[in-house]
Design a protein around this motif. Structure first.
Motif: not given
Length: 380
Positions: A248-262
């Motif tokens: 889940a933290r991996n997904t959150a980190g990836t979302a942030g790297a993609f410019g998505k809201v976390v």
């Protein structure tokens, strides 16, 4: 090149390279899927493409893959289709230009379910979290999903036990759209305990999605790879429970790297399952949310959240300005106070107090007595 030719070529390419195949995706973008597939079959490709395809380039199982997919009620969605979620996935290209290594477009996606993938991904929120979730986490994951899906927001997750499953069930209970993105093939039946839930997702207008060809078994690295799709296909990711090191933290980190809201839901400070959420919030990598309205407000693109929160009791004095409130609070209920005493108690200039007190009297907050001013009893 027809869409069918592209579909056949992309099905072959999905089989012969393990996603995310950066060099192969770039090769396809340069030459087109049909020409790229033909060259991969012959081994006539750059060394970096040959390296990721040489072990499987003889696996021409396209016909078998389509037969197995059809038996599972799945289809192959390709970038040439109207259904392709091109806009959400564009975030991968933007992130790749910023040097994000995992920002790689999928060559195609196997999709089970009648729901159009582009429509589902248009304004979606991902809800992810721990497999070994607590009752607190599962309850809130289901409540968030129910509330969001009930307002027309599709819910994406990974179909795992714990938070993922609770999120899917919450969306289904609201008769909303939910999409499961898998780290194995759509026909694999994994996890076994969620087969009936996955079938409900398919029947309810949602979708089960994977970039892995039919028959591909689950593997740890594949779950990490699919996390980039959950992040990319949604407007924002909500982490409900997560350990310090978790998918889940991996997904959150990836979302942030993609410019998505976390976003992250805080939990009890004593809960090891909320450590990851608390770290995301503390490190300013996620916005703390506790209600559906806060999720909608944070994601932003969905417009203003509806004001469904319980209304707070209002006091009559809430409409007073800052100085008028200070003058009012300097008044006593049972004893008169002079202008000078009110000024001393409130810290306001005497001239200002002499202007405010008559206004408070007119508005029903103060009463003029024989020796000064006091509060009206109903305003106390």
């Amino acid at each position: 090149m027809s869409v069918d030719e592209s579909r056949q070529a992309r099905a072959y390419l999905l089989r012969v390279a393990e996603p995310p195949a950066v060099a192969l995706v770039a090769f396809v973008a340069e030459h087109g899927p049909v020409a790229a597939a033909a060259r991969v079959r012959r081994g006539d490709c750059p060394p970096e493409v040959r390296k990721v395809t040489e072990a499987r380039r003889g696996y021409d199982l396209v016909s078998q893959d389509f037969t197995r997919a059809a038996a599972a009620g799945a289809r192959l969605v390709v970038p040439e289709d109207d259904e392709w979620p091109g806009w959400p996935l564009h975030s991968l290209d933007l992130a790749a230009h910023r040097g994000v290594a995992e920002a790689v477009q999928p060559l195609a996606l196997w999709v089970a379910g009648e729901g159009a993938l582009d429509t589902a991904a248009d304004r979606a929120v991902a809800i992810v979290g721990a497999r070994a979730a607590t009752a607190y986490g599962e309850h809130h994951a289901a409540e968030f999903a129910y509330g969001l899906a009930g307002r027309g927001v599709p819910i994406f997750s990974g179909a795992a036990y714990g938070i993922d499953g609770a999120a899917h069930r919450g969306a289904l209970a609201a008769e909303g759209v939910t999409v499961a993105v898998l780290g194995c093939a759509v026909d694999n039946g994994y996890p076994a305990g969620h087969i009936s839930m996955l079938n409900r997702i398919v029947r309810s207008g949602g979708a089960v999605v994977s970039e892995y060809p039919p028959g591909t078994p689950p593997a740890r690295h594949r779950f990490l790879v699919r996390n980039r799709l959950i992040a990319a296909l949604t407007e924002g990711t909500l982490v409900v429970e997560a350990g310090r090191r978790s998918g889940a933290r991996n997904t959150a980190g990836t979302a942030g790297a993609f410019g998505k809201v976390v976003m992250a839901l805080p939990g009890p400070v004593t809960s090891g399952m909320s450590v990851g959420c608390h770290e995301l919030i503390r490190d300013a990598k996620a916005t703390l949310v506790s209600t559906v309205d806060e999720v909608l407000e944070t994601v932003g693109r969905f417009g203003a959240a509806e004001d469904t929160a319980p209304s707070r009791p209002k006091r009559r004095t809430d409409r007073l300005g800052p100085e008028a409130l200070r003058a009012f609070e300097a008044l006593a209920v049972r004893a008169d106070r002079s202008d000078a005493e009110v000024a001393a108690e409130s810290g306001l200039p005497l001239r200002r107090v002499r202007a405010l007190l008559p206004e408070l009297e007119i508005d029903g907050f103060a009463v003029r007595g024989d020796s000064g001013w006091r509060r009206r009893k109903e305003s106390a």
